[in-house]
Design a protein around this motif. Structure first.
Motif: not given
Ligand code: SF4
Length: 183
Positions: A30, A96, A36-37, A113, A70, A32-34, A39
């Motif tokens: 992915c 996303n 709360w992710c 996001k 991802g 991004r690096a949210c 995954t």
């Molecule tokens: S929540 Fe979605 S957009 Fe954000 S890091 Fe995880 S997979 Fe990527």
């Protein structure tokens, strides 16, 4: 060739299609690096030919496939899409929205996001609720059929319920798969 984290058969737990049996193809990576992710463990993957991926999902009794991550659009998914279609699959994607979709998916879930994202049409807009006012997401993106708010990793369910009740253009999305302890 795509980098695949996992392929599994389960029930969709989120959004409008909750309860739908489907083959999940989780691609790695992915952009991004949210914080709360959920995954984070999904950055790893193995390289698989598209035909091998489709061969794997054909083992399941469903002909519904969900392409997820991802972020599936960071990899070239055209060949996988066409191979799945040729095998008769209904294909959903969970993205996303950072990258514009060019393939005719049967179901598009966009989970942005940030307020600025590229894919601004689809079947459902699904937001992780972070206890902020999010009405602008509907006002600025009228071309979705459904709008869902989802608690952040189950931590703010009462706040999300209260927001939806006060802003009824949204509907609540729970991650049912976690409530019933399935993948
Ligand atoms: S929540 Fe979605 S957009 Fe954000 S890091 Fe995880 S997979 Fe990527």
């Amino acid at each position: 060739m795509l980098k695949v984290n996992e392929i599994f058969y389960s029930l969709q737990g989120e959004g409008r299609n909750a309860g739908l049996p489907a083959a999940f193809i989780r691609l790695s990576g992915c952009d991004r690096a949210c914080s709360w992710c959920d995954t984070k463990d999904h950055v790893f993957g193995v390289d698989l030919e598209e035909e091998r991926i489709v061969h794997a999902v054909l083992e399941y009794p469903t002909r519904c496939a969900v392409l997820t991550g991802g972020e599936p659009t960071v990899q070239p998914i055209d060949t996988l899409f066409m191979t799945l279609k040729a095998a008769g699959f209904w294909i959903a994607i969970e993205t996303n929205g950072d990258n514009l979709l060019t393939l005719p998916f049967d179901w598009i879930t966009v989970s942005p996001k940030a307020p600025f994202f590229t894919q601004r049409t689809g079947d459902e807009l699904k937001l992780v609720y972070l206890n902020e006012d999010v009405e602008r997401y509907i006002d600025e993106n009228p071309n979705f059929a459904h709008y869902y708010l989802q608690p952040c990793s189950g931590r703010n369910i009462p706040e999300t319920v209260a927001y939806v009740k006060n802003h009824p253009r949204w509907k609540l999305s729970l991650q049912w798969q976690k409530q019933i302890f399935i993948k």
